[in-house]
Design an enzyme around this catalytic site. Structure first.
Site, PDB file in Angstrom:
ATOM      1  CB  THR A 109      31.809  18.790 -46.763  1.00 52.89           C
ATOM      2  OG1 THR A 109      30.743  17.903 -46.806  1.00 52.89           O
ATOM      3  CG2 THR A 109      31.810  19.490 -45.435  1.00 52.89           C
ATOM      4  CG  ASP A 201      19.830  16.926 -57.257  1.00 54.65           C
ATOM      5  OD1 ASP A 201      19.150  15.803 -57.426  1.00 54.65           O
ATOM      6  OD2 ASP A 201      20.446  17.322 -56.297  1.00 54.65           O
ATOM      7  CG  ASP A 204      16.288  17.779 -56.369  1.00 49.75           C
ATOM      8  OD1 ASP A 204      15.666  17.149 -55.529  1.00 49.75           O
ATOM      9  OD2 ASP A 204      16.974  18.741 -56.223  1.00 49.75           O
TER      10      ASP A 204
HETATM   11  C1  PRP Z   1      23.745  12.288 -56.210  1.00 46.21           C
HETATM   12  C2  PRP Z   1      23.820  10.974 -56.989  1.00 46.21           C
HETATM   13  C3  PRP Z   1      25.032  10.427 -56.469  1.00 46.21           C
HETATM   14  C4  PRP Z   1      25.871  11.544 -55.999  1.00 46.21           C
HETATM   15  C5  PRP Z   1      27.118  11.478 -56.921  1.00 46.21           C
HETATM   16  O1  PRP Z   1      23.003  12.064 -54.997  1.00 46.21           O
HETATM   17  O2  PRP Z   1      22.833  10.297 -57.163  1.00 46.21           O
HETATM   18  O3  PRP Z   1      24.616   9.542 -55.437  1.00 46.21           O
HETATM   19  O4  PRP Z   1      25.081  12.712 -56.088  1.00 46.21           O
HETATM   20  O5  PRP Z   1      27.991  12.645 -56.334  1.00 46.21           O
HETATM   21  P1  PRP Z   1      29.404  12.291 -55.868  1.00 46.21           P
HETATM   22  O6  PRP Z   1      29.897  11.443 -57.025  1.00 46.21           O
HETATM   23  O7  PRP Z   1      30.213  13.690 -55.792  1.00 46.21           O
HETATM   24  O8  PRP Z   1      29.318  11.407 -54.601  1.00 46.21           O
HETATM   25  P2  PRP Z   1      22.671  13.229 -53.851  1.00 46.21           P
HETATM   26  O9  PRP Z   1      23.725  13.511 -53.029  1.00 46.21           O
HETATM   27  O10 PRP Z   1      22.080  14.246 -54.680  1.00 46.21           O
HETATM   28  O11 PRP Z   1      21.519  12.577 -53.198  1.00 46.21           O
HETATM   29  P3  PRP Z   1      19.913  12.390 -53.790  1.00 46.21           P
HETATM   30  O12 PRP Z   1      19.970  11.194 -54.571  1.00 46.21           O
HETATM   31  O13 PRP Z   1      19.429  11.649 -52.153  1.00 46.21           O
HETATM   32  O14 PRP Z   1      19.370  13.492 -54.199  1.00 46.21           O
HETATM   33  N1  URA Z   2      24.629  14.612 -58.272  1.00 49.42           N
HETATM   34  C1  URA Z   2      23.692  14.839 -59.235  1.00 49.42           C
HETATM   35  O1  URA Z   2      22.494  14.689 -59.223  1.00 49.42           O
HETATM   36  N2  URA Z   2      24.139  15.490 -60.343  1.00 49.42           N
HETATM   37  C2  URA Z   2      25.504  16.001 -60.320  1.00 49.42           C
HETATM   38  O2  URA Z   2      25.813  16.753 -61.307  1.00 49.42           O
HETATM   39  C3  URA Z   2      26.456  15.778 -59.308  1.00 49.42           C
HETATM   40  C4  URA Z   2      25.837  14.848 -58.397  1.00 49.42           C
END
Ligand code: PRP
Ligand code: URA
Length: 210
Positions: A109, A201, A204
């Site tokens: 989602t 990401d 990651d």
């Molecule tokens: C990433 C990033 C933000 C989010 C941004 O986190 O660090 O928190 O995505 O996306 P949005 O603006 O569409 O909400 P992620 O969900 O990948 O989690 P993680 O840092 O634990 O990998």
């Molecule tokens: N979260 C990430 O880490 N990268 C993106 O480009 C979007 C969401």
């Protein structure tokens, strides 16, 4: 009316973001760059801290000089990737307290799922700077700030390294009172809601997962 987002154009920030974007940049260098950029952005985001004049004695004479006064700061990284920015911020403001909000995007989602929240007890008395390198759809930032406001935080800034236009629009609409600082404004989101060109990401790449 929403506060105008502040897009950083400093050459040092732009140079370091270019290195971050490069897919050949490994985790060690990536982490160092995230912290360095956070430190440079912290300098800009604290430019409006209130000051007061105090009297001190230099080795030469008595003098009036200025120190930061007023409310104290709290940094709140959104886990995981926001953690990468904390040390850079604390290097400039070591007395700040640090709260944590845990959130991940559901892969289907793309909506944020919250799993953790631990904030300083006096969060409502502090100027809060929320940290997350990526502002994509804006969902995570909006939910984190909702959470902070529920706990009584009234003065909130959001600091991200790369933003998509879609995220800026969503965040400034949901929270027009929150000043937004971005290292770079990118082009758009792809079909998986990743920022283009972005850096992939962030979590990651910081932690070497995947
Ligand atoms: C990433 C990033 C933000 C989010 C941004 O986190 O660090 O928190 O995505 O996306 P949005 O603006 O569409 O909400 P992620 O969900 O990948 O989690 P993680 O840092 O634990 O990998
Ligand atoms: N979260 C990430 O880490 N990268 C993106 O480009 C979007 C969401």
């Amino acid at each position: 009316m929403a506060l105008t987002p502040f897009i950083m154009d400093h050459p040092l920030i732009q140079h370091k973001i270019t290195l971050l974007r490069d897919k050949n940049t490994g985790s060690k260098e990536f982490r160092e760059l995230i912290n360095e950029i956070a430190m440079l952005m912290c300098y800009e985001a604290t430019r409006d801290l209130p000051m007061k004049e105090v009297e001190i004695e230099t080795p030469i004479c008595m003098a009036k000089s200025r120190v930061i006064s007023g409310r104290k700061l709290a940094f709140v990284p959104i886990l995981r990737a926001g953690l990468g920015m904390v040390d850079g911020m604390l290097a400039l403001v070591p007395a700040a307290k640090v709260g944590h909000i845990g959130m991940y995007r559901d892969h289907e989602t793309h909506m944020p799922v919250e799993y953790y929240c631990k904030l300083p007890a006096d969060i409502q008395e502090r100027d809060v700077i929320v940290l997350d390198p990526m502002l994509a759809t804006g969902g995570s930032a909006i939910d984190a700030i909702n959470q902070l406001k529920q706990y009584g935080a009234a003065s909130i800034k959001f600091l991200c390294i790369i933003a998509a236009p879609e995220g800026i629009e969503a965040l400034t609409t949901a929270h027009p009172d929150v000043q937004l600082y971005c290292g770079a404004l990118d082009d758009h989101l792809n079909e998986n809601k990743y920022i283009v060109p972005g850096l992939g990401d962030a979590g990651d790449r910081i932690f070497g997962t995947k």
